[in-house]
Design an enzyme around this catalytic site. Structure first.
Site, PDB file in Angstrom:
ATOM      1  N   LYS A  53       0.831  -1.196   0.000  1.00 40.55           N
ATOM      2  CA  LYS A  53       0.000   0.000   0.000  1.00 40.55           C
ATOM      3  C   LYS A  53       0.868   1.249   0.000  1.00 40.55           C
ATOM      4  CE  LYS A  53      -3.699  -0.475   2.560  1.00 40.55           C
ATOM      5  NZ  LYS A  53      -4.183  -0.711   3.934  1.00 40.55           N
ATOM      6  N   ARG A 123      -3.168   3.125   8.693  1.00 39.38           N
ATOM      7  CA  ARG A 123      -3.487   1.954   7.877  1.00 39.38           C
ATOM      8  C   ARG A 123      -2.327   0.989   7.839  1.00 39.38           C
ATOM      9  NH1 ARG A 123      -4.728   4.637   2.173  1.00 39.38           N
ATOM     10  NH2 ARG A 123      -5.939   2.716   1.933  1.00 39.38           N
ATOM     11  N   GLY A 132      -8.470  -7.034   4.208  1.00 34.20           N
ATOM     12  CA  GLY A 132      -9.329  -7.137   5.379  1.00 34.20           C
ATOM     13  C   GLY A 132      -8.708  -7.842   6.567  1.00 34.20           C
ATOM     14  N   MET A 134      -6.125  -6.906   8.356  1.00 33.95           N
ATOM     15  CA  MET A 134      -5.622  -6.049   9.414  1.00 33.95           C
ATOM     16  C   MET A 134      -6.508  -4.818   9.486  1.00 33.95           C
ATOM     17  SD  MET A 134      -1.956  -7.037   9.855  1.00 33.95           S
ATOM     18  CE  MET A 134      -0.984  -5.878   9.017  1.00 33.95           C
ATOM     19  N   ARG A 375      -3.625  -1.677  -6.173  1.00 35.97           N
ATOM     20  CA  ARG A 375      -2.794  -2.882  -6.154  1.00 35.97           C
ATOM     21  C   ARG A 375      -3.215  -3.758  -7.328  1.00 35.97           C
ATOM     22  NH1 ARG A 375      -5.890  -4.521  -0.714  1.00 35.97           N
ATOM     23  NH2 ARG A 375      -7.878  -4.995  -1.638  1.00 35.97           N
ATOM     24  N   HIS A 497     -16.261  -8.517   1.519  1.00 33.42           N
ATOM     25  CA  HIS A 497     -15.235  -9.428   2.013  1.00 33.42           C
ATOM     26  C   HIS A 497     -15.406 -10.821   1.425  1.00 33.42           C
ATOM     27  CE1 HIS A 497     -13.676 -12.370   4.990  1.00 33.42           C
ATOM     28  NE2 HIS A 497     -12.640 -11.567   4.989  1.00 33.42           N
ATOM     29  N   ARG A 619       4.678 -46.587 -11.618  1.00 36.99           N
ATOM     30  CA  ARG A 619       4.771 -47.492 -10.470  1.00 36.99           C
ATOM     31  C   ARG A 619       4.215 -48.832 -10.916  1.00 36.99           C
ATOM     32  NH1 ARG A 619       2.876 -42.418  -8.234  1.00 36.99           N
ATOM     33  NH2 ARG A 619       4.118 -41.800  -6.432  1.00 36.99           N
ATOM     34  N   ARG A 675       9.747 -47.792 -12.821  1.00 36.75           N
ATOM     35  CA  ARG A 675      10.372 -48.235 -11.571  1.00 36.75           C
ATOM     36  C   ARG A 675      10.066 -49.712 -11.324  1.00 36.75           C
ATOM     37  NH1 ARG A 675       8.364 -45.533  -6.111  1.00 36.75           N
ATOM     38  NH2 ARG A 675       6.543 -46.811  -6.560  1.00 36.75           N
ATOM     39  N   SER A 821      16.483 -39.957 -10.236  1.00 38.23           N
ATOM     40  CA  SER A 821      15.205 -39.287 -10.048  1.00 38.23           C
ATOM     41  C   SER A 821      14.987 -39.169  -8.553  1.00 38.23           C
ATOM     42  CB  SER A 821      14.084 -40.103 -10.691  1.00 38.23           C
ATOM     43  OG  SER A 821      12.854 -39.478 -10.425  1.00 38.23           O
ATOM     44  N   THR A 824      11.249 -37.744  -3.657  1.00 40.83           N
ATOM     45  CA  THR A 824      11.256 -36.855  -2.492  1.00 40.83           C
ATOM     46  C   THR A 824      10.223 -37.231  -1.429  1.00 40.83           C
ATOM     47  OG1 THR A 824       9.973 -35.342  -3.852  1.00 40.83           O
ATOM     48  CG2 THR A 824      12.309 -34.844  -3.551  1.00 40.83           C
ATOM     49  N   CYS A 888      10.413 -37.065  -8.910  1.00 39.81           N
ATOM     50  CA  CYS A 888       9.144 -37.747  -9.160  1.00 39.81           C
ATOM     51  C   CYS A 888       8.280 -37.846  -7.908  1.00 39.81           C
ATOM     52  CB  CYS A 888       9.374 -39.111  -9.778  1.00 39.81           C
ATOM     53  SG  CYS A 888      10.279 -40.226  -8.688  1.00 39.81           S
ATOM     54  N   TYR A 908      14.226 -32.064 -15.244  1.00 35.54           N
ATOM     55  CA  TYR A 908      12.765 -32.081 -15.375  1.00 35.54           C
ATOM     56  C   TYR A 908      12.090 -32.297 -14.021  1.00 35.54           C
ATOM     57  CZ  TYR A 908      12.918 -37.161 -14.836  1.00 35.54           C
ATOM     58  OH  TYR A 908      13.112 -38.420 -14.341  1.00 35.54           O
TER      59      TYR A 908
HETATM   60  P1  ADP Z   1      -7.487  -2.374   3.942  1.00 32.52           P
HETATM   61  O1  ADP Z   1      -6.047  -2.704   3.914  1.00 32.52           O
HETATM   62  O2  ADP Z   1      -8.274  -3.279   4.805  1.00 32.52           O
HETATM   63  O3  ADP Z   1      -8.045  -2.193   2.579  1.00 32.52           O
HETATM   64  P2  ADP Z   1      -7.222   0.479   4.141  1.00 32.52           P
HETATM   65  O4  ADP Z   1      -6.016   0.936   4.841  1.00 32.52           O
HETATM   66  O5  ADP Z   1      -7.191   0.512   2.678  1.00 32.52           O
HETATM   67  O6  ADP Z   1      -7.607  -0.957   4.667  1.00 32.52           O
HETATM   68  O7  ADP Z   1      -8.404   1.358   4.659  1.00 32.52           O
HETATM   69  C1  ADP Z   1      -9.723   1.021   4.450  1.00 32.52           C
HETATM   70  C2  ADP Z   1     -10.504   2.162   3.900  1.00 32.52           C
HETATM   71  O8  ADP Z   1     -10.426   3.286   4.743  1.00 32.52           O
HETATM   72  C3  ADP Z   1     -10.029   2.684   2.573  1.00 32.52           C
HETATM   73  O9  ADP Z   1     -10.523   1.940   1.528  1.00 32.52           O
HETATM   74  C4  ADP Z   1     -10.629   4.064   2.549  1.00 32.52           C
HETATM   75  O10 ADP Z   1     -11.972   4.018   2.121  1.00 32.52           O
HETATM   76  C5  ADP Z   1     -10.578   4.460   3.986  1.00 32.52           C
HETATM   77  N1  ADP Z   1      -9.440   5.338   4.179  1.00 32.52           N
HETATM   78  C6  ADP Z   1      -8.178   5.007   4.469  1.00 32.52           C
HETATM   79  N2  ADP Z   1      -7.392   6.086   4.516  1.00 32.52           N
HETATM   80  C7  ADP Z   1      -8.184   7.143   4.230  1.00 32.52           C
HETATM   81  C8  ADP Z   1      -7.975   8.538   4.094  1.00 32.52           C
HETATM   82  N3  ADP Z   1      -6.767   9.064   4.241  1.00 32.52           N
HETATM   83  N4  ADP Z   1      -9.022   9.315   3.810  1.00 32.52           N
HETATM   84  C9  ADP Z   1     -10.239   8.769   3.634  1.00 32.52           C
HETATM   85  N5  ADP Z   1     -10.501   7.481   3.738  1.00 32.52           N
HETATM   86  C10 ADP Z   1      -9.490   6.659   4.026  1.00 32.52           C
HETATM   87 MG    MG Z   2       9.994 -44.253  -2.747  1.00 36.35          MG
HETATM   88 MG    MG Z   3      -7.802  -0.874   1.343  1.00 33.61          MG
END
Ligand code: ADP
Ligand code: MG
Ligand code: MG
Length: 932
Positions: A53, A123, A132, A134, A375, A497, A619, A675, A821, A824, A888, A908
């Site tokens: 990020k 963040r 989601g 963290m 991303r 989510h 085998r 084998r 061969s 593992t 193998c 291979y």
């Molecule tokens: P996650 O990693 O779970 O996606 P984010 O760090 O992206 O969490 O934050 C979640 C949401 O919070 C973002 O999608 C955005 O909508 C809101 N957010 C984060 N930073 C800001 C900011 N500086 N201003 C406004 N909204 C924010």
């Molecule tokens: Mg064997």
């Molecule tokens: Mg986000």
């Protein structure tokens, strides 16, 4: 946190006094990187240090996209934090303070002041995105005083208190730990809010007035006090430091750990923390927040795909508090039509600059667009092959990236079943379609309905197929989502989510099926006048969004219909076209050869369709179980004299010869490593009294004689017992029969004009003399058969390297072996001194404790077992420069292991037919420099 609070005053004073000089470096190097118009320290290449990020926020800033300024605390600081017994490295607080000053300068706002408040978001951001997993804190800096100032300054009290209540809620949850205490309890803050909504007659959260929100804040504070015994911190800098610590802490929370384990992300990477100035999507009806993909991440279609929610903030879209609108609708919205045009341009810029589909987050504050994240979009396997195909052709993506960016494991999604056409049509005709939700994860799933993650896990462990239905999912449901065939939610959009996780895991998913009513307490799902209970059969179509009552039969995927069943022509299948485009790209790059583990002509044909260039392991013993062969095999085993054994073997010979003939023909000239007999003989004899009696009757022996022989074959530790080449050495006539069968078949096939390339492989060699013994026998029989048939056969004789002594003396063994061969499976068992079949009782615990990173029987233990392989490779090549080297074991189909095999210099890899696409892609990734 006590220790950090102790330093607060100095931190604050430095925040007030400094601001001119560049913050100094810590022992972990530079701790903070700024992104903003004034300066931008990082860029998109710095993901390991800044997290995904942080690096991309910097990159977007650099290319002039509208990003609210902020700064990133590096992942190294997180690592130091944990090395330090969860304490901040020295000087961090002062540095944070001085960067806050810089932000104040750029934004012209003041942190902790009411009239012109600088509010912050805090963040997390790991190297690889962990959606989601963290927690994010928004609107930090508000307190009982600043909120008043914010209300006055904006003339919008509702907005100010809405922001404040969100902040208190997030902070209370993430930093102060006020959370639901078990799975089916409601979120405590949500509960307080619902109650208030009810009291004041508000339907949506947007219906709450400023006064109601002020009251809500008060109640939240009470809840926090009641649960934690602590007051909500009023000092903004305390808030900030607490939030930073909580983000570091969340790196080790349970759901983050589960996620990392599933995606093999090392614990040592740590997370960065992004502190960013806030922009507001909740200031009114000309504000919004949204999530979008530059292309459809479920199908790969080149359409702008996403959702937005008016007058909302942060995770509102994802959490499904209200149902968002599709981004495309913005174009016709008089308020946002202009912003939409901007978004369209951003969409193009992003794909061009980042060279892949982007999944981005934005906020609109008074019609002005702000970019908050981007991303590479997680996508289904179908979307992956289509997007790679399309974007490479559009020259938006490099072929190298198309290969490197894929998760090879995900390719097996393309082989996953779809609904059987006839049964599906019948179910529809019978009115079993309950409703249609959003198609969020393609494929067909059918199974028993469950409502909790725990139940999903429990039934899946018992071998049942389940469909998990939730109102909405949260990261706590992850275990259940992994266990389920499919996921159904009644709330939330395509970026909820549930949808996000399902797409990534390749789970079938129908999201936001609003007509479905789920009652957790009663354990029912009702829709269209029907009620299903837990345990009832349900089916979902993640490609169309349909939800059906009862089971629907599933059928082969299109890819299998083209490649295996051949019921579909390649030209009729788009998926096949995309898939083969990617496979051809992969073939251009990969250096590793690709073989298969196959025992029948049918499997060989399948494997060739998937790209196999030969057999890495046949085998032979698998052939002994079919039909009446097992009788002859048993007769041979029960014989006490060589004479009788030879007679029984004589009966087996034609069977084996026919099998090999079939395999050679199916191979059409490709090489086949065969084998000789490997498992201990006791595996072939019956162990219960009844079966022993039957056998005695058949062989005209006394039941006691059979019983006695079976008992004599008993071993205390069969894995390390009388097996492998030890059998062929004790009973040369067994090897003789097998070698004869191979060469007679080879001669016959060659005579008919088809090339044959047998490679005879002697198993479980630890001493060179063992190998010499069997090789001599092989050459002798081969010579006999060649003389008898008049066919000259080109062949190799080699060995499996599967016990440590074999690896360590590989130079000696290579004097005789023309190829190695790596077996593992056994090499892992013998190196670790760990029986695969008995490891289930302790390995999962080992994984939890971090003793092993992954199951070593699935993913190669590269440091231990891998080292033995490396030794064997070096020593083998020293003796015999052109020695052919392959693997193998099961690991041959595991991407991590394949990459290792490339780097260790094998010729291979060999794996089961259905893993070949995975190995093929992984091999190309390795050639392009991928390491793990
Ligand atoms: P996650 O990693 O779970 O996606 P984010 O760090 O992206 O969490 O934050 C979640 C949401 O919070 C973002 O999608 C955005 O909508 C809101 N957010 C984060 N930073 C800001 C900011 N500086 N201003 C406004 N909204 C924010
Ligand atoms: Mg064997
Ligand atoms: Mg986000």
């Amino acid at each position: 946190m006590a220790s950090t609070l102790g330093k607060k005053s100095s931190a604050k004073s430095s925040a007030k006094s400094s601001g001119k000089k560049e913050p100094r470096a810590s022992r972990s190097g530079r701790m903070i990187y700024y992104f903003g118009a004034k300066k931008c320290d990082g860029d998109g290449t710095m993901k390991p240090l800044l997290g995904g990020k942080g690096a991309n926020l910097a990159q977007m800033t650099k290319i002039g996209l509208p990003v609210p300024p902020g700064f990133t605390i590096t992942t190294q600081v997180c690592i130091d934090y944990y090395d330090n017994g969860k304490k901040f490295p020295k000087g961090l607080e002062e540095e944070i303070a001085s960067y806050v000053r810089l932000l104040e300068k750029e934004t012209g706002k003041k942190f902790g002041e009411g009239g012109n408040a600088l509010l912050l978001s805090v963040r997390s951001g790991a190297r690889d995105s962990m959606p989601g997993m963290m927690d994010t804190i928004l609107n930090l800096g508000l307190n009982d005083e600043t909120v008043k100032g914010l209300a006055a300054a904006t003339g919008n009290a509702r907005f100010a208190y809405d922001s404040y209540r969100r902040f208190v809620q997030m902070y209370g949850d993430v930093v102060m730990g006020v959370q639901k205490r078990h799975e089916n309890e409601h979120d405590p803050f949500e509960e307080v809010m619902e109650k208030l909504k009810h009291e004041v007659g508000a339907h949506n959260d947007t219906d709450l007035t400023a006064d109601a929100l002020r009251e809500l804040v008060k109640r939240y504070m009470q809840l926090i006090k009641q649960r934690t015994g602590k007051n909500f911190p009023q000092d903004p800098f305390d808030q900030l430091i607490g939030a930073v610590g909580a983000v570091f802490g969340s790196w080790m929370n349970e759901r983050a750990i589960i996620y990392r384990r599933k995606y093999k992300i090392p614990d040592e990477w740590g997370t960065a923390v992004n502190v960013q100035s806030m922009v507001f999507g909740n200031m009114g009806d000309d504000c919004a927040t949204g999530v979008a993909f530059t292309r459809d991440p479920a199908t790969g279609e080149d359409v702008f795909y996403g959702e937005y929610l008016v007058n909302a903030q942060g995770e509102d879209v994802v959490a499904g508090v209200r149902t968002p609108k599709p981004v495309a609708e913005m174009a016709n919205d008089p308020v946002f039509a202009g912003t939409y045009k901007q978004l369209e341009k951003v969409r193009e810029r992003l794909e061009k600059k980042f060279g892949d589909v982007q999944d981005f987050e934005f906020t609109i504050e008074k019609k002005k667009l702000y970019m908050l994240q981007t991303r590479h979009g997680k996508r289904t396997a179908l979307a992956y092959v289509k997007i790679a195909h399309d974007m490479v052709k559009q020259k938006l993506m490099t072929p190298e990236h198309a290969i490197q960016s894929a998760d090879p494991d995900a390719l097996s999604q393309l082989l996953a079943p779809v609904f059987d056409r006839a049964d599906y049509a019948a179910a529809k005709k019978a009115g079993r379609v309950l409703t249609t939700g959003l198609a969020a994860g393609p494929g067909a799933a059918t199974g028993q309905l469950v409502f909790t993650a725990a139940k999903a896990e429990e039934l899946a462990r018992a071998g049942k197929k389940v469909v998990l239905a939730r109102v909405e999912t949260s990261p706590e449901d992850l275990r259940g989502m992994i266990a389920a065939e499919g996921i159904l939610t009644s709330r939330g959009g395509v970026s909820s989510h549930a949808a996000l996780v399902a797409r990534q895991m390749g789970k079938v998913c129908v999201a936001g099926a609003g007509a479905v009513q789920i009652d957790y307490a009663k354990g029912t799902l009702s829709c269209a006048g029907q009620t299903l209970r837990e345990g009832d059969a349900i089916s979902i179509n993640g490609s169309t969004g349909e939800v059906l009552a009862g089971n629907v039969k599933t059928a082969d995927s299109e890819l299998l219909q083209v490649l295996i069943a051949r019921t579909m022509k390649p030209d009729d299948s788009d998926v096949y076209q995309y898939y083969s485009f990617i496979m051809k790209l992969a073939d251009k790059h990969r250096k590793l050869g690709l073989r298969t583990n196959a025992d029948t002509p049918e499997q060989v044909r399948q494997a060739i369709a998937f790209g196999a260039e030969g057999i890495g392991l046949t085998r032979t013993e698998h052939m002994f179980f079919e039909g009446d062969r097992i009788d002859a095999m048993r007769e041979m085993i029960l014989a006490t004299k060589e004479e009788a054994r030879r007679e029984a073997l004589g009966k087996l010979l034609p069977y084996q010869r026919d099998d090999f003939e079939g395999i050679f023909r199916a191979l059409e000239g490709r090489p086949a490593t065969i084998r000789l007999l490997d498992p201990p003989l006791h595996e072939f004899v019956p162990h219960d009294a009844k079966a022993q009696e039957d056998l005695a009757k058949k062989l005209k022996l006394s039941p006691d004689a059979v019983k006695a022989r079976v008992e004599a074959l008993h071993e205390f530790n069969p894995m390390l017992g009388h097996r492998g080449c030890r059998l062929g050495i004790s009973y040369p006539e067994i090897s003789e029969m097998q070698v004869r069968a191979i060469f007679e078949a080879a001669a016959k096939v060659q005579k008919s004009g088809v090339k044959v390339r047998p490679e005879i492989m002697i198993p479980l060699v630890g001493f060179r003399k063992e190998l010499d013994n069997q090789v001599e026998l092989t050459h002798k029989v081969a010579a006999q058969v060649q003389k008898e048939t008049g066919e000259k056969i080109k062949y190799l004789v080699g060995t499996m390297i599967e016990i440590p002594r074999g690896a360590l003396t590989a130079d000696d063994i290579a004097e005789t072996a023309e190829f190695f061969s790596f077996g593992t499976n056994d090499l892992t068992q013998t190196t670790l001194g760990m029986s695969r079949d008995d490891s289930a009782s302790f390995l999962p615990h080992y994984a939890e404790l971090g003793i092993v990173k992954a199951n070593p029987f699935a993913s190669l233990d590269t440091t231990g077992v891998g080292q033995l392989m490396q030794i064997a490779v070096e020593k083998g090549r020293k003796t015999r420069k052109d020695i052919k080297l392959g693997i193998c074991g099961e690991h041959g189909g595991d991407p991590h292991s394949v990459v290792f095999c490339h780097h260790v210099g094998l010729d291979y890899v060999s794996c089961s037919p259905f893993r070949l696409p995975v190995a093929r892609l992984a091999a190309a990734q390795a050639a392009l420099g991928k390491t793990y």
